[in-house]
Design an enzyme around this catalytic site. Structure first.
Site, PDB file in Angstrom:
ATOM      1  N   ASP A   1       0.799  -1.253   0.000  1.00 56.88           N
ATOM      2  CA  ASP A   1       0.000   0.000   0.000  1.00 56.88           C
ATOM      3  C   ASP A   1       0.827   1.298   0.000  1.00 56.88           C
ATOM      4  O   ASP A   1       0.501   2.243   0.725  1.00 56.88           O
ATOM      5  CB  ASP A   1      -0.954   0.020   1.214  1.00 56.88           C
TER       6      ASP A   1
ATOM      7  N   LYS B   1      -6.786  -5.102  -3.221  1.00 58.94           N
ATOM      8  CA  LYS B   1      -7.536  -5.691  -2.109  1.00 58.94           C
ATOM      9  C   LYS B   1      -8.535  -4.695  -1.551  1.00 58.94           C
ATOM     10  O   LYS B   1      -8.354  -3.479  -1.698  1.00 58.94           O
ATOM     11  CB  LYS B   1      -6.568  -6.159  -1.016  1.00 58.94           C
TER      12      LYS B   1
ATOM     13  N   CYS C   1      -2.132  -2.825   7.602  1.00 56.09           N
ATOM     14  CA  CYS C   1      -1.985  -3.706   6.439  1.00 56.09           C
ATOM     15  C   CYS C   1      -0.672  -4.493   6.435  1.00 56.09           C
ATOM     16  O   CYS C   1      -0.643  -5.649   6.022  1.00 56.09           O
ATOM     17  CB  CYS C   1      -2.176  -2.905   5.157  1.00 56.09           C
TER      18      CYS C   1
END
Ligand code: ZN
Length: 237
Positions: free
Chosen positions: A41, A139, A184
């Protein structure tokens, strides 16, 4: 002659003994075909100026670019939500960002609207230079399920397919870095362990949000699960 134990004690007192964890004390890790660098990310959203900025999130980019050169396998993730996603506070009447709600799969932290599919906010950071990256896992694209982890969505059962992909490529060790350490990155590392991989988080190539002590809680949980805590300097790059 000074006994070895005495020497070690003296050396430790003098700060001469390296504080590396035993597995890495022998020297730097040289990544091979069984290792993957998982870059989580690193998107406009999560750096200063984005919709859900992580403090100093942009400062990890040079480290990640350097690390990636040492790995044969590099995989990226991208948080990739539908508009009005269930993880957005704006989707829940009367709720503000960073409050929680209970969903069928458990407690969900609510976030500002972020990483909407196709938006500039969801784009990978321009400074990332990862020409070898072979796969981007998107995701969190199911409207009613969040996914911090690159492996399994927040319902704990819907797979992204990443574990099977890595196994098909002979990977058994996962090195995770990116944003954010306590969400994450941590969930990805924990799920890597659950899927049977060795896992390490590269601390200085990650940054955390630290919401109500979440950073320490994440490191404790990862330590318990056998996730190693390493620094970018532990990898020969
Ligand atoms: Zn998200």
């Amino acid at each position: 002659m000074m006994a070895r134990r005495e020497f070690l004690k003296t050396a430790a007192a003098a700060g001469m003994v390296a504080m590396a964890s035993p597995a890495y004390a022998q020297g730097k890790v040289k990544p091979g075909p069984q290792d993957v660098l998982l870059v989580v990310d690193v998107q406009n959203c999560f750096v200063p100026g984005g919709n859900l900025p992580v403090k100093e999130g942009d400062q990890i980019v040079p480290l990640i670019n350097r690390l990636a050169k040492a790995f044969e396998h590099v995989v990226l993730t991208q948080d990739w939500h539908t508009p009005g996603h269930i993880s957005f506070a704006s989707s829940h009447a009367g709720k503000k960002p960073f409050e929680t709600v209970t969903l069928p799969y458990g407690t969900q932290v609510l976030w500002p609207d972020h990483c909407v599919q196709g938006s500039e906010d969801a784009a990978l950071l321009k400074g990332l230079a990862l020409p070898k990256a072979q796969l981007i896992i998107r995701k969190g694209y199911h409207q009613s399920t969040d996914s911090y982890s690159a492996f399994t969505e927040a319902d704990g059962k819907t797979t992204t397919g990443l574990a099977a992909y890595l196994k098909a490529h002979g990977v058994d060790s996962v090195y995770v870095c990116g944003l954010a350490t306590d969400f994450c990155v941590a969930w990805t590392a924990l799920d890597a362990r659950k899927a049977g991989f060795k896992a390490a988080v590269i601390e200085d190539a990650s940054r955390g949000i630290d919401l109500n002590g979440s950073l320490k809680a994440a490191w404790d949980k990862m330590a318990k699960a056998g996730v190693k805590r390493i620094q970018s300097g532990d990898i020969a790059a």
